[in-house]
Design an enzyme around this catalytic site. Structure first.
Site, short mmCIF file in Angstrom:
data_model
loop_
_atom_site.label_atom_id
_atom_site.label_comp_id
_atom_site.label_asym_id
_atom_site.label_seq_id
_atom_site.Cartn_x
_atom_site.Cartn_y
_atom_site.Cartn_z
N ARG A 1 3.25 7.36 11.31
CA ARG A 1 2.71 6.87 12.57
C ARG A 1 2.55 8.06 13.51
O ARG A 1 3.41 8.95 13.58
CB ARG A 1 3.64 5.83 13.23
N ASN B 1 0.82 -1.22 0.00
CA ASN B 1 0.00 0.00 0.00
C ASN B 1 0.85 1.27 0.00
O ASN B 1 0.35 2.35 0.32
CB ASN B 1 -1.00 -0.01 1.16
N GLN C 1 -5.26 3.44 18.40
CA GLN C 1 -6.28 3.21 17.37
C GLN C 1 -7.16 2.05 17.81
O GLN C 1 -6.61 1.01 18.15
CB GLN C 1 -5.60 2.93 16.02
#
Ligand code: NAD
Length: 387
Positions: A286, A148, A315
């Protein structure tokens, strides 16, 4: 051939309206490979339709038929903080999770998982696994390198344009039924001519630089590994030996390094304070590479004109996370690497990793973060450990 393994797979919840019966598009473009020649994932076959939702619980990363036919047990859950998760972890051989909805494999949890041999990141970025603990316990950590990277690079370019051109508030004006042009443009600029720098020019960072070059901007980067001179010349890059050296020159800074001890907390009050007044910071790498509250303070003071990204800590982000309500932000939930296009690649790559693991054949070197009790492959290139 390994048999009878227990695979614990943590995925995000299905859509609130239920698992999709139809999709917006019928197919995905066929890609010849990744830039630079790395091949796309090569599992023996896949049991899913590329373009379908694979990263949520009902999508199961397309793994169930393959795993059950080979005599393994697959447990899929979105519940990563419950007692039930801990119970499954206690006898799991493999844990799979995505950075978008990470199963945090802390040192404590790894110590409570005596059978754990392999932690697979269905995506890129394995900081949700305590790499020192994985090293100490002989756990292999692997991710689907490149799956990705381009997806994220596209999101970075979108976020830069969104912030600099003031897209989100202008769109909100339309939703609100308004038409005050001055409200929309009083914070709107052109990207053309700006100085844009990336902290890290790996797969994502370099793809961002390549995509920005046609915008007639001045491009900067810093990285542990310097790019080849031909690449620097072709894109007109200015190399800096550190982020501290680079950021004062930039109107826009994008962060594309993994989270590890060298990058944790890098964007603190001091580094952000050295940026130009009115600079933009884009972080899809991050969250903990930036100091949460320093970002809020910089937006409130005007040091930063905008902050965007999709990565948070923890998260899922709590409802009262200050990044939800800070001024001039372009945040989304952690989505940039989980487009349907990317999901097809990381589901296939996860299967490739599992096939190698069960067969006892080497996992591709570029997929490895930790192996054999040390950083390996991409881990050795891109990460550091506390040691
Ligand atoms: P990569 O391994 O190709 O590139 C990482 C680069 O970071 C390397 O060039 C490395 O040398 C550099 N680097 C490491 N430490 C550094 C430091 N201290 N200072 C400067 N440079 C440093 O990985 P990639 O595919 O480009 O992905 C990078 C990161 O992006 C991932 O580790 C992950 O944290 C994040 N990511 C986010 C998403 C998302 O959905 N938001 C998706 C994929 C990856």
């Amino acid at each position: 051939m390994l048999e009878g393994m227990k695979i614990l797979c943590v995925l995000y919840d299905d859509p609130v309206t239920g698992y999709p019966a139809t999709y917006a598009r019928d197919d995905l473009p066929a890609l010849p490979g990744y830039p630079g020649g790395q091949t796309l994932p090569t599992p023996s076959s896949v049991d899913f339709t590329p373009g379908h939702l694979l990263g949520s619980v009902s999508g199961e990363l397309g793994l169930r038929a393959f795993l059950e036919a080979a005599g393994h047990e697959l447990v899929v859950t979105s519940d990563k903080e419950s007692e039930e998760f801990e119970r499954h972890l206690a006898d799991a051989d493999v844990v799979i999770s995505q950075p978008f909805w990470p199963a945090y494999l802390t040192a404590d949890r790894i110590a409570r998982a005596p059978r754990l041999k392999l932690a697979v990141t269905a995506g890129i970025g394995s900081d949700h696994v305590d790499l020192d603990a994985a090293i100490a316990h002989g756990v292999t950590v692997a991710e689907v390198t490149y799956c990705n990277s381009i997806s994220v690079a596209e999101h970075v370019v979108m976020s830069i344009l969104n912030l600099v051109r003031n897209f989100v508030p202008s769109h909100q004006t339309v939703l609100n039924g308004g038409w005050n042009i001055a409200d929309c443009v009083a914070r709107s600029y052109d990207v053309e001519g700006m100085h844009i720098g990336t902290v890290a020019a790996g797969r994502i960072g370099l793809a961002v630089l390549k995509r920005l070059a046609p915008f007639d901007v001045h491009l900067h980067y810093t990285d542990r590994h310097r790019l080849r001179r031909e690449v620097e010349q072709e894109l007109g890059l200015t190399f800096h030996t550190s982020a501290a050296d680079m950021v004062p020159h930039c109107d826009v800074v994008t962060v594309n390094a993994p989270l590890h001890p060298e990058t944790e907390g890098l964007f603190d009050d001091s580094l952000i304070g050295s940026m130009k007044r009115g600079a933009y910071l884009i972080n899809t790498a991050r969250a903990r590479i930036a100091d949460r509250d320093a970002v809020v303070r910089a937006l409130q003071s005007g040091r930063l004109a905008g902050y965007a990204g999709d990565v948070w800590f923890p998260q899922p982000a709590p409802a009262d996370h200050p990044w939800r309500t800070m001024p001039h932000h372009g945040m989304t939930p952690h989505i940039s690497g989980s487009s349907l296009s990317a999901q097809a690649r990381y589901a296939a790559g996860t299967r490739e990793i599992l096939e190698s693991f069960f067969a006892g054949t080497p996992i591709r070197d570029e997929y490895l973060i930790v192996d054999g009790g040390k950083l390996a492959g991409t881990g050795a290139h891109s990460y550091a450990v506390r040691g």
